[in-house]
Write an enzyme that holds these catalytic residues in place. Structure first.
Site, PDB file in Angstrom:
ATOM      1  N   CYS A 161      -4.843  -0.364  -6.884  1.00 32.35           N
ATOM      2  CA  CYS A 161      -3.629  -0.711  -6.464  1.00 32.35           C
ATOM      3  C   CYS A 161      -3.791  -2.176  -5.834  1.00 32.35           C
ATOM      4  CB  CYS A 161      -3.559   0.023  -4.826  1.00 32.35           C
ATOM      5  SG  CYS A 161      -4.918  -0.421  -3.593  1.00 32.35           S
TER       6      CYS A 161
ATOM      7  N   GLU B 143      -6.654  -5.503   4.616  1.00 30.27           N
ATOM      8  CA  GLU B 143      -7.022  -4.119   4.098  1.00 30.27           C
ATOM      9  C   GLU B 143      -7.885  -4.351   3.024  1.00 30.27           C
ATOM     10  OE1 GLU B 143      -4.218  -1.437   2.133  1.00 30.27           O
ATOM     11  OE2 GLU B 143      -4.997   0.172   3.735  1.00 30.27           O
TER      12      GLU B 143
ATOM     13  N   CYS C  75      -3.086   7.496  -1.661  1.00 33.45           N
ATOM     14  CA  CYS C  75      -4.308   7.780  -2.552  1.00 33.45           C
ATOM     15  C   CYS C  75      -5.357   8.362  -1.571  1.00 33.45           C
ATOM     16  CB  CYS C  75      -4.826   6.404  -2.884  1.00 33.45           C
ATOM     17  SG  CYS C  75      -3.493   5.251  -3.342  1.00 33.45           S
TER      18      CYS C  75
ATOM     19  N   GLU D 100      -0.018   1.896   9.191  1.00 34.23           N
ATOM     20  CA  GLU D 100      -1.329   2.305   9.774  1.00 34.23           C
ATOM     21  C   GLU D 100      -0.927   2.991  10.977  1.00 34.23           C
ATOM     22  OE1 GLU D 100      -1.819  -0.172   7.636  1.00 34.23           O
ATOM     23  OE2 GLU D 100      -3.234   0.934   6.034  1.00 34.23           O
TER      24      GLU D 100
ATOM     25  N   HIS E   6     -12.388   5.551  -2.646  1.00 30.54           N
ATOM     26  CA  HIS E   6     -11.519   4.877  -2.303  1.00 30.54           C
ATOM     27  C   HIS E   6     -11.913   3.294  -2.670  1.00 30.54           C
ATOM     28  CE1 HIS E   6      -7.387   4.537  -0.221  1.00 30.54           C
ATOM     29  NE2 HIS E   6      -8.132   3.529   0.618  1.00 30.54           N
TER      30      HIS E   6
ATOM     31  N   TYR F 287      -9.295   0.713  -4.984  1.00 26.59           N
ATOM     32  CA  TYR F 287      -8.876  -0.664  -4.758  1.00 26.59           C
ATOM     33  C   TYR F 287      -8.937  -1.460  -6.149  1.00 26.59           C
ATOM     34  CZ  TYR F 287      -8.509  -0.369   0.276  1.00 26.59           C
ATOM     35  OH  TYR F 287      -8.172  -0.337   1.721  1.00 26.59           O
TER      36      TYR F 287
ATOM     37  N   CYS G  74       0.730  -1.112   0.026  1.00 24.87           N
ATOM     38  CA  CYS G  74       0.041  -0.038  -0.067  1.00 24.87           C
ATOM     39  C   CYS G  74       1.070   1.257  -0.079  1.00 24.87           C
ATOM     40  CB  CYS G  74      -0.889   0.163   1.300  1.00 24.87           C
ATOM     41  SG  CYS G  74      -1.645   1.485   1.741  1.00 24.87           S
TER      42      CYS G  74
ATOM     43  N   THR H 237      -4.149   4.959   7.097  1.00 24.04           N
ATOM     44  CA  THR H 237      -3.154   4.611   6.116  1.00 24.04           C
ATOM     45  C   THR H 237      -2.095   5.953   6.068  1.00 24.04           C
ATOM     46  OG1 THR H 237      -4.427   2.942   5.346  1.00 24.04           O
ATOM     47  CG2 THR H 237      -2.685   3.799   3.922  1.00 24.04           C
TER      48      THR H 237
HETATM   49 FE1  SF4 Z   1      -3.150   1.996   0.105  1.00 24.77          FE
HETATM   50 FE2  SF4 Z   1      -4.552   1.166  -2.067  1.00 24.77          FE
HETATM   51 FE3  SF4 Z   1      -5.922   2.698  -0.159  1.00 24.77          FE
HETATM   52 FE4  SF4 Z   1      -3.990   3.407  -2.197  1.00 24.77          FE
HETATM   53  S1  SF4 Z   1      -5.800   2.866  -2.492  1.00 24.77           S
HETATM   54  S2  SF4 Z   1      -3.902   3.978   0.235  1.00 24.77           S
HETATM   55  S3  SF4 Z   1      -2.418   1.758  -1.990  1.00 24.77           S
HETATM   56  S4  SF4 Z   1      -5.076   0.658   0.000  1.00 24.77           S
HETATM   57 FE    FE Z   2      -6.649   1.698   2.109  1.00 26.21          FE
END
Ligand code: SF4
Ligand code: FE
Length: 495
Positions: free
Chosen positions: A300, A456, A104, A258, A293, A297, A100, A191
């Site tokens: 990422c 996560e 983001c 985190e 968000h 995902y 991660c 995060t």
């Molecule tokens: Fe982390 Fe994915 Fe959230 Fe970006 S979108 S902060 S990489 S979990």
């Molecule tokens: Fe996240």
């Protein structure tokens, strides 16, 4: 001002007076701390890739506020194409870090707060949108990393914020002054919080009139007076403290982060306030941030999935089984699952539409479907990776054993000789490479990186039930019933 390099980003963190605690103690040099540093390297990659001409189109954008070139992580999406590029950028970063990369949450907060403040001002005649625009221009021009802080500790989940025995279980205003507000509370499992220059705080649930003091959103420097963080543990994290090699860490360079972020009577000047008591907009802010968000995902986790699939394929080669049909089929299944996730991320972006404020929002139903799949498929991908790798990924002796010169054999063999003899795989493959790929898979399936790839995936951006509520809301069952009635020739309304 030119965009920051990775090195400049890391140096910029040293200039902050961020208060960090871990294992019950204050960590002064947290930038170089072996447990924290991999997570900083990860954010640094969001700066490094900007400097690579191959990725310029994905990693940068033209600011809608200033016309200047900005890092895409600070950009307000101006089109469906921008939303697609965001997902592609996240997949790229997942591929480069297998972790991660944290930045983001700020990007998703920017886009949610930008559109929500516009609509609050429209109704209430407030000046939150102007406040936010000024703040974002500062962020873009200085190429800052900002944590989007949403998740309150929540205490007794059956109670609203104002009903909690301890009012701090949701971030709230404790004092209103002519020049600003004083806030208390905390945000849990944040995060990238320590690695951020600033934070944007947002409410975590829809709120009623009695929760007015909890309906608050604002920006705050990470090293503000009264703000501190307690670092979250990760499985096998103390392996990073071991000396004598780093193979056992699996992914020594990168990782997620985190922390619990505590606000102990922090003063927020008026210019950094984006919501202050207009409780009916708390839900909109939450829904929009969560929607972005959940789209994220679909980028990422897919990038990380690419690396997991690659590692499983390598493990099969090192074990000499890559031609077995069931191995090939498992890699196909992993790819199918991973690309299905990507399809969801791309789909909810392509179906994006403009908000009243002008920036683009994802299709909420498809973003929630995307995240719902993310709560499941990485688990199956990891199960298949473990199946392919074999039990050695969790039973192998330590790196120190592989290099030990302690004699154990009748003919003078060392512990290292014995390990290298019995853990050799296919001829021509070094035992150390086999060791590396097994430890990498261990790390991502159940070690420190499993935080980012597994749990996560389940709880980040909202637990599965949160998406099901949104799917129920957006699913238009009534419209679907009408479709069926029309074709079936049913003219009566249902009772
Ligand atoms: Fe982390 Fe994915 Fe959230 Fe970006 S979108 S902060 S990489 S979990
Ligand atoms: Fe996240």
């Amino acid at each position: 001002m030119p965009l920051m390099t990775a090195k400049e980003y890391i140096e910029s963190l040293r200039r902050l007076k961020t208060r960090v605690y871990m294992f019950g103690e204050k960590i002064d040099n947290w930038v170089d701390h072996p447990i924290i540093r991999p997570s900083i390297n990860c954010v640094a990659m969001t700066y490094a890739l900007v400097q690579d001409p191959r990725y310029e189109d994905l990693m940068t954008a033209t600011s809608s506020l200033t016309g200047r070139k900005v890092n895409r992580f600070t950009h307000l999406h101006q089109s469906a194409d921008d939303l697609v590029k965001k997902v592609k950028m996240q997949r790229l970063l997942g591929q480069k870090t297998a972790s991660c990369f944290q930045r983001c949450v700020g990007m998703d907060a920017f886009n949610a707060v930008y559109s929500t403040t516009f609509e609050i001002d429209e109704k209430h005649g407030t000046h939150y949108h102007e406040n936010f625009k000024k703040f974002l221009i500062y962020v873009q021009d200085h190429d800052l990393t900002v944590d989007g802080a949403m998740t309150d500790p929540k205490g007794d989940r059956s109670k609203a914020p104002h009903q909690q025995t301890d009012p701090d279980l949701f971030v709230h205003v404790v004092e209103r002054r002519p020049d600003g507000i004083v806030v208390c509370g905390a945000k849990a499992h944040q995060t990238g919080s320590i690695n951020s220059h600033w934070h944007i705080f947002m409410p975590t649930i829809a709120m009623g009139e009695a929760d007015r003091d909890w309906a608050v959103s604002f920006a705050c420097p990470t090293d503000a007076d009264g703000l501190y963080m307690i670092y979250g543990r990760q499985s096998c994290d103390t392996r990073k403290l071991e000396t004598g090699g780093c193979i056992d860490q699996g992914n020594a360079k990168f990782g997620g982060q985190e922390a619990l972020v505590v606000l102990d009577h922090v003063f927020i000047p008026n210019e950094y306030i984006f919501l202050n008591g207009e409780y009916e907009f708390a839900g909109m802010m939450v829904e929009r941030f969560a929607g972005y968000h959940r789209q994220s995902y679909g980028g990422c986790k897919v990038g990380v999935g690419d690396v997991v699939i690659g590692a499983a394929a390598l493990a099969s080669e090192y074990n000499g089984v890559e031609k077995a049909s069931h191995i090939r089929d498992k890699l196909i299944e992993m790819t199918h699952l991973n690309e299905t996730l990507y399809s969801c991320g791309i789909a909810c972006s392509c179906e994006g539409c403009p908000t009243k404020a002008g920036n683009y929002q994802i299709d909420l139903l498809l973003a929630n479907v995307c995240k719902q799949n993310i709560t499941r498929f990485p688990y199956e991908i990891v199960r298949l990776a473990e199946d392919i790798a074999g039990g050695l990924m969790v039973t192998m002796p330590s790196e120190q054993d592989f290099t030990s010169e302690t004699v154990v054999g009748r003919n003078g063999e060392t512990i290292g000789d014995i390990c290298n003899k019995f853990f050799a795989g296919r001829e021509g493959v070094s035992t150390q490479d086999r060791q590396k790929i097994m430890r990498f898979l261990e790390n991502i399936c159940l070690g420190a990186a499993a935080v980012g790839y597994r749990t996560e995936s389940l709880h980040g951006a909202g637990s599965p039930q949160a998406q099901r509520i949104m799917i129920a809301r957006q699913g238009n069952i009534q419209g679907k019933k009408e479709l069926a009635k029309l074709i079936a020739g049913i003219t009566r309304d249902s009772e």
